[in-house]
Design a protein around this motif. Structure first.
Motif, PDB file in Angstrom:
ATOM      1  N   HIS A 185       9.211 -64.356  26.058  1.00 52.53           N
ATOM      2  CA  HIS A 185       9.568 -65.004  24.642  1.00 52.53           C
ATOM      3  C   HIS A 185       8.419 -65.172  24.036  1.00 52.53           C
ATOM      4  O   HIS A 185       8.420 -64.904  22.604  1.00 52.53           O
ATOM      5  CB  HIS A 185      10.428 -65.998  24.870  1.00 52.53           C
ATOM      6  N   LEU A 186       7.388 -65.837  24.414  1.00 55.15           N
ATOM      7  CA  LEU A 186       5.921 -66.102  23.634  1.00 55.15           C
ATOM      8  C   LEU A 186       5.464 -64.713  23.200  1.00 55.15           C
ATOM      9  O   LEU A 186       4.860 -64.722  22.199  1.00 55.15           O
ATOM     10  CB  LEU A 186       5.121 -66.815  24.673  1.00 55.15           C
ATOM     11  N   ALA A 187       5.548 -63.622  23.826  1.00 52.19           N
ATOM     12  CA  ALA A 187       4.922 -62.158  23.369  1.00 52.19           C
ATOM     13  C   ALA A 187       5.626 -61.816  22.372  1.00 52.19           C
ATOM     14  O   ALA A 187       5.090 -60.800  21.608  1.00 52.19           O
ATOM     15  CB  ALA A 187       4.839 -61.416  24.637  1.00 52.19           C
ATOM     16  N   MET A 188       6.894 -61.879  22.448  1.00 51.06           N
ATOM     17  CA  MET A 188       7.990 -61.222  21.367  1.00 51.06           C
ATOM     18  C   MET A 188       7.605 -61.681  19.982  1.00 51.06           C
ATOM     19  O   MET A 188       7.499 -60.738  19.003  1.00 51.06           O
ATOM     20  CB  MET A 188       9.246 -61.623  21.608  1.00 51.06           C
ATOM     21  N   PHE A 189       7.113 -62.883  19.585  1.00 45.74           N
ATOM     22  CA  PHE A 189       6.696 -63.392  18.347  1.00 45.74           C
ATOM     23  C   PHE A 189       5.579 -62.594  17.982  1.00 45.74           C
ATOM     24  O   PHE A 189       5.531 -62.150  16.722  1.00 45.74           O
ATOM     25  CB  PHE A 189       6.588 -64.908  18.530  1.00 45.74           C
ATOM     26  N   PRO A 190       4.551 -62.629  18.293  1.00 47.70           N
ATOM     27  CA  PRO A 190       3.346 -61.786  18.017  1.00 47.70           C
ATOM     28  C   PRO A 190       3.524 -60.414  17.906  1.00 47.70           C
ATOM     29  O   PRO A 190       3.057 -59.567  16.908  1.00 47.70           O
ATOM     30  CB  PRO A 190       2.084 -62.166  18.646  1.00 47.70           C
ATOM     31  N   LEU A 191       4.464 -59.873  18.762  1.00 45.27           N
ATOM     32  CA  LEU A 191       4.605 -58.383  18.894  1.00 45.27           C
ATOM     33  C   LEU A 191       5.350 -57.919  17.490  1.00 45.27           C
ATOM     34  O   LEU A 191       5.353 -57.058  16.862  1.00 45.27           O
ATOM     35  CB  LEU A 191       5.321 -58.060  19.664  1.00 45.27           C
ATOM     36  N   MET A 192       6.422 -58.833  17.116  1.00 53.73           N
ATOM     37  CA  MET A 192       7.235 -58.542  15.970  1.00 53.73           C
ATOM     38  C   MET A 192       6.467 -58.776  14.788  1.00 53.73           C
ATOM     39  O   MET A 192       6.674 -58.035  13.791  1.00 53.73           O
ATOM     40  CB  MET A 192       8.468 -59.815  15.853  1.00 53.73           C
ATOM     41  N   LEU A 193       5.633 -59.787  14.767  1.00 51.79           N
ATOM     42  CA  LEU A 193       4.727 -60.160  13.283  1.00 51.79           C
ATOM     43  C   LEU A 193       3.859 -58.735  13.424  1.00 51.79           C
ATOM     44  O   LEU A 193       3.496 -58.276  12.209  1.00 51.79           O
ATOM     45  CB  LEU A 193       3.856 -61.271  13.818  1.00 51.79           C
ATOM     46  N   GLY A 194       3.263 -58.167  14.583  1.00 53.50           N
ATOM     47  CA  GLY A 194       2.457 -56.968  14.320  1.00 53.50           C
ATOM     48  C   GLY A 194       3.144 -55.696  13.871  1.00 53.50           C
ATOM     49  O   GLY A 194       2.736 -55.159  12.971  1.00 53.50           O
ATOM     50  N   ALA A 195       4.382 -55.629  14.493  1.00 53.39           N
ATOM     51  CA  ALA A 195       5.274 -54.575  13.830  1.00 53.39           C
ATOM     52  C   ALA A 195       5.611 -54.968  12.159  1.00 53.39           C
ATOM     53  O   ALA A 195       5.464 -53.852  11.492  1.00 53.39           O
ATOM     54  CB  ALA A 195       6.507 -54.306  14.760  1.00 53.39           C
ATOM     55  N   MET A 196       5.595 -55.930  11.840  1.00 53.57           N
ATOM     56  CA  MET A 196       5.890 -56.187  10.648  1.00 53.57           C
ATOM     57  C   MET A 196       4.591 -56.293   9.692  1.00 53.57           C
ATOM     58  O   MET A 196       4.788 -55.631   8.548  1.00 53.57           O
ATOM     59  CB  MET A 196       6.469 -57.647  10.252  1.00 53.57           C
ATOM     60  N   LEU A 197       3.558 -56.465  10.195  1.00 55.02           N
ATOM     61  CA  LEU A 197       2.254 -56.395   9.400  1.00 55.02           C
ATOM     62  C   LEU A 197       1.916 -54.845   9.362  1.00 55.02           C
ATOM     63  O   LEU A 197       1.412 -54.301   8.419  1.00 55.02           O
ATOM     64  CB  LEU A 197       1.111 -57.041  10.024  1.00 55.02           C
ATOM     65  N   LEU A 198       2.380 -53.972  10.281  1.00 54.53           N
ATOM     66  CA  LEU A 198       2.096 -52.485  10.038  1.00 54.53           C
ATOM     67  C   LEU A 198       2.795 -51.850   9.104  1.00 54.53           C
ATOM     68  O   LEU A 198       2.613 -51.059   8.397  1.00 54.53           O
ATOM     69  CB  LEU A 198       2.553 -51.849  11.507  1.00 54.53           C
ATOM     70  N   ARG A 199       3.843 -52.585   8.435  1.00 56.32           N
ATOM     71  CA  ARG A 199       4.828 -51.995   7.537  1.00 56.32           C
ATOM     72  C   ARG A 199       4.980 -53.181   6.528  1.00 56.32           C
ATOM     73  O   ARG A 199       6.194 -53.443   5.971  1.00 56.32           O
ATOM     74  CB  ARG A 199       6.059 -51.642   8.024  1.00 56.32           C
ATOM     75  N   HIS A 200       3.889 -53.733   6.216  1.00 52.34           N
ATOM     76  CA  HIS A 200       3.877 -54.871   5.405  1.00 52.34           C
ATOM     77  C   HIS A 200       4.819 -54.871   3.936  1.00 52.34           C
ATOM     78  O   HIS A 200       5.706 -55.616   3.770  1.00 52.34           O
ATOM     79  CB  HIS A 200       2.483 -55.484   5.044  1.00 52.34           C
ATOM     80  N   SER A 201       4.501 -53.719   3.339  1.00 55.61           N
ATOM     81  CA  SER A 201       5.251 -53.405   2.316  1.00 55.61           C
ATOM     82  C   SER A 201       6.662 -53.319   2.067  1.00 55.61           C
ATOM     83  O   SER A 201       7.525 -53.488   1.286  1.00 55.61           O
ATOM     84  CB  SER A 201       4.640 -52.175   1.801  1.00 55.61           C
ATOM     85  N   GLU A 202       7.443 -53.158   3.379  1.00 57.94           N
ATOM     86  CA  GLU A 202       8.639 -53.088   3.568  1.00 57.94           C
ATOM     87  C   GLU A 202       9.539 -54.453   3.648  1.00 57.94           C
ATOM     88  O   GLU A 202      10.703 -54.370   3.645  1.00 57.94           O
ATOM     89  CB  GLU A 202       9.055 -52.460   4.912  1.00 57.94           C
TER      90      GLU A 202
END
Length: 131
Positions: free
Chosen positions: A112-129
């Motif tokens: 659970h602790l790892a999911m949050f930064p991984l989600m954030l990383g995926a979102m930052l890769l596609r920031h404009s979306e």
């Protein structure tokens, strides 16, 4: 504040709100589908089968996020990248579980602790979306 600064601030605010939406959708999926499973005879012991417990939980969270992302108009590729963030913690954690370094409870907490930064990383890769 200049117009450019105002737009940038507004974009980051929308990004942050979308991140929170993803977390809420993730937990809605986890709790809703998790409550439904025993009702349809799919209950099992998380203590006895921690790998299965984790994978089912990750699937339930992914369903919640995928439904919300598709509702918001995100492409399948990005939706699947976000869902991958739910499963990715299993890669380093399952071997630690099998070697006895961690137990099922630690698996769930660390995942659970790892999911949050991984989600954030995926979102930052596609920031404009997300703005």
């Amino acid at each position: 504040m200049t117009q450019t600064a105002t737009k940038a601030h507004s974009g980051w605010l929308r990004f942050t709100l979308h991140y929170i939406e993803m977390i809420v959708a993730m937990f809605v999926g986890m709790f809703a589908l998790g409550a439904l499973q025993p009702a349809v005879g799919l209950a099992f012991s998380h203590a006895q089968y921690p790998e299965l417990g984790y994978l089912v939980m990750a699937f339930n969270m992914s369903v919640g996020m995928a439904v919300w992302m598709r509702f918001r108009g995100h492409a399948w590729r990005h939706t699947l990248e976000m869902c991958a963030a739910m499963f990715a913690p299993a890669v380093p954690l399952f071997p630690l579980l099998w070697l006895g370094v961690i137990d099922g409870g630690a698996l769930m907490v660390l995942a659970h602790l790892a999911m949050f930064p991984l989600m954030l990383g995926a979102m930052l890769l596609r920031h404009s979306e997300h703005i």
